[in-house]
Every structure is written in C-alpha cells, then in structure tokens.
Design a protein around this motif. Structure first.
Motif, mmCIF file in Angstrom:
data_model
loop_
_atom_site.group_PDB
_atom_site.id
_atom_site.type_symbol
_atom_site.label_atom_id
_atom_site.label_comp_id
_atom_site.label_asym_id
_atom_site.label_seq_id
_atom_site.Cartn_x
_atom_site.Cartn_y
_atom_site.Cartn_z
ATOM 1 N N HIS A 20 -7.727 3.528 2.100
ATOM 2 C CA HIS A 20 -7.220 4.764 2.701
ATOM 3 C C HIS A 20 -8.118 5.096 3.888
ATOM 4 O O HIS A 20 -9.325 5.292 3.715
ATOM 5 C CB HIS A 20 -7.289 5.919 1.700
ATOM 6 C CG HIS A 20 -6.371 5.798 0.540
ATOM 7 N ND1 HIS A 20 -5.148 6.434 0.493
ATOM 8 C CD2 HIS A 20 -6.499 5.123 -0.630
ATOM 9 C CE1 HIS A 20 -4.562 6.162 -0.653
ATOM 10 N NE2 HIS A 20 -5.355 5.363 -1.361
ATOM 11 N N ASN A 61 2.266 10.089 1.278
ATOM 12 C CA ASN A 61 1.667 11.298 0.707
ATOM 13 C C ASN A 61 0.328 11.558 1.396
ATOM 14 O O ASN A 61 -0.730 11.516 0.762
ATOM 15 C CB ASN A 61 1.462 11.149 -0.808
ATOM 16 C CG ASN A 61 2.736 10.863 -1.534
ATOM 17 O OD1 ASN A 61 2.891 9.787 -2.105
ATOM 18 N ND2 ASN A 61 3.665 11.783 -1.516
ATOM 19 N N SER A 99 4.328 -5.804 -5.842
ATOM 20 C CA SER A 99 3.878 -4.414 -5.768
ATOM 21 C C SER A 99 4.697 -3.666 -4.721
ATOM 22 O O SER A 99 5.349 -4.268 -3.856
ATOM 23 C CB SER A 99 2.394 -4.348 -5.403
ATOM 24 O OG SER A 99 2.210 -4.572 -4.017
ATOM 25 N N SER A 159 0.553 6.565 4.953
ATOM 26 C CA SER A 159 0.779 7.031 3.595
ATOM 27 C C SER A 159 1.979 7.967 3.583
ATOM 28 O O SER A 159 2.124 8.814 4.468
ATOM 29 C CB SER A 159 -0.455 7.777 3.083
ATOM 30 O OG SER A 159 -0.193 8.362 1.831
ATOM 31 N N PHE A 201 -7.559 13.567 -3.067
ATOM 32 C CA PHE A 201 -6.146 13.271 -3.251
ATOM 33 C C PHE A 201 -5.393 14.474 -3.825
ATOM 34 O O PHE A 201 -4.166 14.525 -3.751
ATOM 35 C CB PHE A 201 -5.963 12.025 -4.122
ATOM 36 C CG PHE A 201 -6.429 10.783 -3.422
ATOM 37 C CD1 PHE A 201 -5.658 10.209 -2.429
ATOM 38 C CD2 PHE A 201 -7.648 10.212 -3.728
ATOM 39 C CE1 PHE A 201 -6.089 9.080 -1.754
ATOM 40 C CE2 PHE A 201 -8.097 9.082 -3.057
ATOM 41 C CZ PHE A 201 -7.309 8.517 -2.068
ATOM 42 N N HIS A 244 -6.089 3.435 -8.298
ATOM 43 C CA HIS A 244 -5.460 3.779 -9.569
ATOM 44 C C HIS A 244 -3.948 3.864 -9.479
ATOM 45 O O HIS A 244 -3.251 3.595 -10.446
ATOM 46 C CB HIS A 244 -6.001 5.121 -10.094
ATOM 47 C CG HIS A 244 -7.300 4.977 -10.795
ATOM 48 N ND1 HIS A 244 -7.412 4.548 -12.087
ATOM 49 C CD2 HIS A 244 -8.557 5.176 -10.351
ATOM 50 C CE1 HIS A 244 -8.673 4.498 -12.428
ATOM 51 N NE2 HIS A 244 -9.403 4.874 -11.396
ATOM 52 N N GLU A 245 -3.431 4.220 -8.336
ATOM 53 C CA GLU A 245 -2.004 4.491 -8.240
ATOM 54 C C GLU A 245 -1.139 3.252 -8.040
ATOM 55 O O GLU A 245 0.003 3.231 -8.477
ATOM 56 C CB GLU A 245 -1.723 5.541 -7.147
ATOM 57 C CG GLU A 245 -2.168 5.163 -5.754
ATOM 58 C CD GLU A 245 -3.667 5.288 -5.483
ATOM 59 O OE1 GLU A 245 -4.104 4.777 -4.431
ATOM 60 O OE2 GLU A 245 -4.420 5.848 -6.294
ATOM 61 N N VAL A 246 -1.635 2.223 -7.385
ATOM 62 C CA VAL A 246 -0.876 0.993 -7.148
ATOM 63 C C VAL A 246 -1.809 -0.189 -7.408
ATOM 64 O O VAL A 246 -2.905 -0.239 -6.848
ATOM 65 C CB VAL A 246 -0.332 0.925 -5.698
ATOM 66 C CG1 VAL A 246 0.408 -0.384 -5.449
ATOM 67 C CG2 VAL A 246 0.579 2.112 -5.393
#
Length: 134
Positions: free
Chosen positions: A95, A31, A3, A29, A107, A87-89
């Motif tokens: 977080h 983002n 990953s 992060s 988000f 969901h993203e990774v």
C-alpha cells in the motif's frame, strides 16, 4: 483459483492502473485511505511478503518509490507511507499512501466506496506524474 489481484492484472476484473511492467502492476485501491492510495502488486501470486524473492522485493520497492514520488507531485502530501499488511487478500501487495497525518496509515479510515469516476480522475492525475516507462 486466482486472487482478486491476478484477476485485475489479467483484466478479468476492472482496475485503475497507474503502472505496469513485466514483474508487477500498481493499481488504485477501491477502498482508499487518501486519494491516490495505490497498491503495488507482483504478477506472481505470492501470499506472504516474506516469501517474495529478494530481486522481486527490491523491484516492488523501487516501483513503490516511483509511485510515491508521483503521489507527492500529484496530491501534495507532506509524506507518503508504505504498508504491507496482507490480511485481506492472500497475494502480496504494498500500500503506497499519500499521508497528511499519521491516521492516513490506518485502514479504519479507508473509504467503503468510491465512485469509479473519482478513481479514474485520481489515476489520470497520478499517471501524469509517472515516467512513461511504467
């Protein structure tokens, strides 16, 4: 294939580390919703947080609390939020987000791009409030 988080932890990709131990790492992060938004990531690639062994889950929570306490000192938010989305990774990550308002958990409010120098400054500021063990 590893990953993106494993590649960062293994130093195959750059990352702004604020914590590392034998079981996990905390990185900023790329983002962020707020300055200092950190991700606490287990070294083991576990896709869904429900599959994380209880002992590791407890450790991730303790590290998240340590990071959150440092965020309070470093950035002065009235609250620190914790979100496990996934969901993203496909690699469990928590977080840990300094919160000035409830929207700081959305988000949709994440920044699309942050200069590396800004992330480096935020990481240094956060590290200065973390215990030396991490």
């Amino acid at each position: 294939m590893p990953s993106v988080f494993s590649m960062i932890i293994n130093r195959d990709l750059p990352g702004h580390f604020v914590w590392e131990d034998d079981h996990c790492a905390a990185i900023l992060s790329i983002n962020p919703i707020q300055t200092g938004h950190a991700l606490v990531v287990p070294r083991a690639e576990i896709d869904h947080w429900l599959d994380v062994p209880p002992e590791l889950a407890a450790h991730l929570m303790v590290v998240s609390q340590v990071v959150g306490t440092a965020q309070m000192a470093a950035f002065g938010p009235p609250r620190v939020g914790l979100v496990i989305a996934g969901h993203e990774v496909p690699h469990t990550h928590l977080h840990v987000i300094p919160m000035f308002e409830i929207g700081d958990l959305s988000f949709a409010n994440a920044r699309a791009s942050v200069p590396p120098e800004e992330l480096a400054r935020a990481a240094e500021r956060l590290r200065s409030h973390l215990p030396s063990g991490g």
